[in-house]
Design a protein around this motif. Structure first.
Motif, mmCIF file in Angstrom:
data_model
loop_
_atom_site.group_PDB
_atom_site.id
_atom_site.type_symbol
_atom_site.label_atom_id
_atom_site.label_comp_id
_atom_site.label_asym_id
_atom_site.label_seq_id
_atom_site.Cartn_x
_atom_site.Cartn_y
_atom_site.Cartn_z
ATOM 1 N N TRP A 130 19.984 -1.117 6.800
ATOM 2 C CA TRP A 130 21.394 -1.606 6.637
ATOM 3 C C TRP A 130 21.675 -2.956 6.151
ATOM 4 C CZ3 TRP A 130 23.716 -4.717 10.081
ATOM 5 C CH2 TRP A 130 25.500 -5.011 10.436
ATOM 6 N N ALA A 131 20.232 -3.772 7.161
ATOM 7 C CA ALA A 131 20.345 -5.294 7.588
ATOM 8 C C ALA A 131 19.752 -5.531 6.512
ATOM 9 C CB ALA A 131 19.537 -5.758 8.390
ATOM 10 N N ASN A 132 18.745 -5.088 5.480
ATOM 11 C CA ASN A 132 18.285 -5.571 4.534
ATOM 12 C C ASN A 132 18.815 -5.474 3.527
ATOM 13 O OD1 ASN A 132 15.587 -6.106 5.836
ATOM 14 N ND2 ASN A 132 14.391 -4.182 4.736
ATOM 15 N N GLY A 133 20.131 -4.372 3.947
ATOM 16 C CA GLY A 133 21.094 -4.490 2.263
ATOM 17 C C GLY A 133 21.325 -6.210 2.504
ATOM 18 N N ILE A 134 22.225 -6.051 3.694
ATOM 19 C CA ILE A 134 22.647 -7.346 3.338
ATOM 20 C C ILE A 134 22.391 -8.847 3.075
ATOM 21 C CG2 ILE A 134 24.345 -8.822 5.067
ATOM 22 C CD1 ILE A 134 24.998 -6.293 6.838
ATOM 23 N N ILE A 135 21.158 -9.242 3.363
ATOM 24 C CA ILE A 135 20.175 -9.525 2.873
ATOM 25 C C ILE A 135 19.763 -9.480 1.219
ATOM 26 C CG2 ILE A 135 17.539 -11.342 3.604
ATOM 27 C CD1 ILE A 135 19.397 -11.674 5.859
ATOM 28 N N ILE A 136 19.540 -8.508 1.403
ATOM 29 C CA ILE A 136 19.412 -7.987 -0.655
ATOM 30 C C ILE A 136 20.644 -8.493 -0.955
ATOM 31 C CG2 ILE A 136 19.084 -6.674 -2.502
ATOM 32 C CD1 ILE A 136 17.001 -4.738 -0.393
ATOM 33 N N GLN B 86 15.209 -16.165 9.587
ATOM 34 C CA GLN B 86 14.701 -17.095 9.218
ATOM 35 C C GLN B 86 15.256 -16.969 7.607
ATOM 36 O OE1 GLN B 86 10.348 -16.598 9.517
ATOM 37 N NE2 GLN B 86 10.659 -18.264 10.800
ATOM 38 N N LEU B 87 15.401 -16.420 6.953
ATOM 39 C CA LEU B 87 16.667 -16.310 5.457
ATOM 40 C C LEU B 87 17.163 -16.947 5.929
ATOM 41 C CD1 LEU B 87 15.051 -12.694 3.995
ATOM 42 C CD2 LEU B 87 14.484 -15.368 3.455
ATOM 43 N N VAL B 88 18.432 -16.512 6.781
ATOM 44 C CA VAL B 88 19.689 -17.200 7.171
ATOM 45 C C VAL B 88 19.547 -18.303 7.204
ATOM 46 C CG1 VAL B 88 21.422 -17.290 9.191
ATOM 47 C CG2 VAL B 88 20.560 -15.540 8.681
ATOM 48 N N THR B 89 19.032 -18.955 7.648
ATOM 49 C CA THR B 89 18.888 -20.688 7.883
ATOM 50 C C THR B 89 18.292 -20.965 6.573
ATOM 51 O OG1 THR B 89 18.430 -19.906 10.102
ATOM 52 C CG2 THR B 89 17.169 -22.470 9.071
ATOM 53 N N LEU B 90 17.133 -20.578 6.456
ATOM 54 C CA LEU B 90 16.975 -21.061 4.731
ATOM 55 C C LEU B 90 18.157 -21.237 3.333
ATOM 56 C CD1 LEU B 90 13.225 -19.494 4.466
ATOM 57 C CD2 LEU B 90 13.903 -21.926 4.569
ATOM 58 N N LEU B 91 19.011 -19.658 3.624
ATOM 59 C CA LEU B 91 19.755 -19.378 3.075
ATOM 60 C C LEU B 91 21.085 -21.059 3.416
ATOM 61 C CD1 LEU B 91 20.343 -16.202 2.589
ATOM 62 C CD2 LEU B 91 20.072 -17.866 0.964
ATOM 63 N N ARG B 92 21.655 -21.149 5.009
ATOM 64 C CA ARG B 92 22.062 -22.274 4.965
ATOM 65 C C ARG B 92 21.568 -23.340 4.224
ATOM 66 N NH1 ARG B 92 22.552 -19.581 10.216
ATOM 67 N NH2 ARG B 92 25.009 -18.111 10.425
ATOM 68 N N SER C 118 26.449 -11.417 10.275
ATOM 69 C CA SER C 118 25.914 -11.215 11.207
ATOM 70 C C SER C 118 24.886 -10.528 10.863
ATOM 71 C CB SER C 118 26.934 -10.875 12.986
ATOM 72 O OG SER C 118 25.271 -10.206 13.247
ATOM 73 N N THR C 119 23.611 -9.705 10.937
ATOM 74 C CA THR C 119 22.544 -8.996 10.431
ATOM 75 C C THR C 119 22.600 -8.358 11.869
ATOM 76 O OG1 THR C 119 20.664 -10.234 10.183
ATOM 77 C CG2 THR C 119 22.339 -9.514 8.036
ATOM 78 N N ASP C 120 22.811 -8.262 13.270
ATOM 79 C CA ASP C 120 22.313 -7.925 14.239
ATOM 80 C C ASP C 120 22.928 -6.989 14.514
ATOM 81 O OD1 ASP C 120 22.016 -9.254 16.883
ATOM 82 O OD2 ASP C 120 23.300 -8.910 17.961
ATOM 83 N N LEU C 121 22.311 -6.071 15.568
ATOM 84 C CA LEU C 121 21.774 -4.546 15.743
ATOM 85 C C LEU C 121 23.120 -4.295 17.419
ATOM 86 C CD1 LEU C 121 20.599 -1.887 15.640
ATOM 87 C CD2 LEU C 121 19.170 -2.752 18.372
ATOM 88 N N TYR D 169 26.050 -4.142 13.746
ATOM 89 C CA TYR D 169 25.606 -2.791 13.182
ATOM 90 C C TYR D 169 25.870 -1.618 13.828
ATOM 91 C CZ TYR D 169 23.165 1.292 11.901
ATOM 92 O OH TYR D 169 22.890 2.604 11.269
ATOM 93 N N TYR D 170 25.810 -1.677 15.251
ATOM 94 C CA TYR D 170 26.105 -0.264 16.118
ATOM 95 C C TYR D 170 28.024 -0.348 16.208
ATOM 96 C CZ TYR D 170 22.266 0.562 17.850
ATOM 97 O OH TYR D 170 20.292 1.350 17.909
ATOM 98 N N HIS D 171 28.540 -1.849 16.248
ATOM 99 C CA HIS D 171 29.833 -1.761 16.288
ATOM 100 C C HIS D 171 30.841 -1.858 14.827
ATOM 101 C CE1 HIS D 171 33.493 -3.445 16.489
ATOM 102 N NE2 HIS D 171 33.585 -4.017 16.195
ATOM 103 N N ILE D 172 30.072 -2.038 13.615
ATOM 104 C CA ILE D 172 30.717 -1.968 12.450
ATOM 105 C C ILE D 172 30.135 -0.517 11.711
ATOM 106 C CG2 ILE D 172 30.085 -2.728 9.685
ATOM 107 C CD1 ILE D 172 30.693 -5.784 11.171
#
Length: 166
Positions: free
Chosen positions: A15-21, A139-145, A154-157, A160-163
């Motif tokens: 899920w988190a990798n998919g968002i970053i992708i 780190q990718l989030v910061t680099l992207l910004r 958010s890609t936080d765990l 993920y549980y909430h959504i």
């Protein structure tokens, strides 16, 4: 520590990798290559490190003879790397689905990137790989910004549980 728990962590990683992708697919080549001060010099290099590490751990778990670090040999495009990452994320879940629980405490032998061998129990190496990926996704989030990409979520765990799990 059981298969259900590891499968859930694999699902979170997909899920988190998919968002970053999805984000990486939206940036241009200039943003992809832009030199930015971080652990790695660009979004490209950080992504390559994440993908390479995920691949090498799966290779170690599968006892692949002479696994190679993708970061050393990769010469492809952004699209190529993203496709490899997407496939590896699914490979991770497929691997966990077939990996026997009775092997979770068995040692996995690995090579340190700068030389020498190490050993960790499978569950430790799996947890390390997930933690390592999460760290560098942050780190990718910061680099992207810093590359002026701001359509972030958010890609936080906990997210993920909430959504996903509600």
């Amino acid at each position: 520590m059981n298969k259900k728990y590891f499968l859930e962590l694999a699902d979170y990683t997909i899920w988190a990798n998919g968002i970053i992708i999805k984000w990486l697919n939206q940036i241009n080549d200039e943003q992809w290559e832009q030199v930015i001060c971080s652990s790695f010099s660009s979004i490209k290099q950080t992504t390559l490190h994440i993908v390479s590490a995920q691949k090498i751990w799966i290779d170690y778990w599968k006892n692949i003879p002479e696994p190679a670090f993708l970061s050393v040999e990769f010469k492809g495009t952004k699209t190529d790397l993203i496709e490899i990452w997407d496939k590896l994320s699914n490979d991770l879940k497929n691997f966990i689905e077939i990996y026997p629980e009775d092997k979770y405490l068995q040692p996995v032998t690995f090579r340190w990137p700068r030389g020498g061998e190490g050993k960790m129990e499978f569950w430790q190496s799996f947890t390390h790989m997930l933690n390592h990926t999460t760290y560098h996704r942050g780190q990718l989030v910061t680099l992207l910004r810093q590359a002026n990409f701001t359509a972030l979520t958010s890609t936080d765990l906990a997210t993920y549980y909430h959504i996903v799990k509600h």
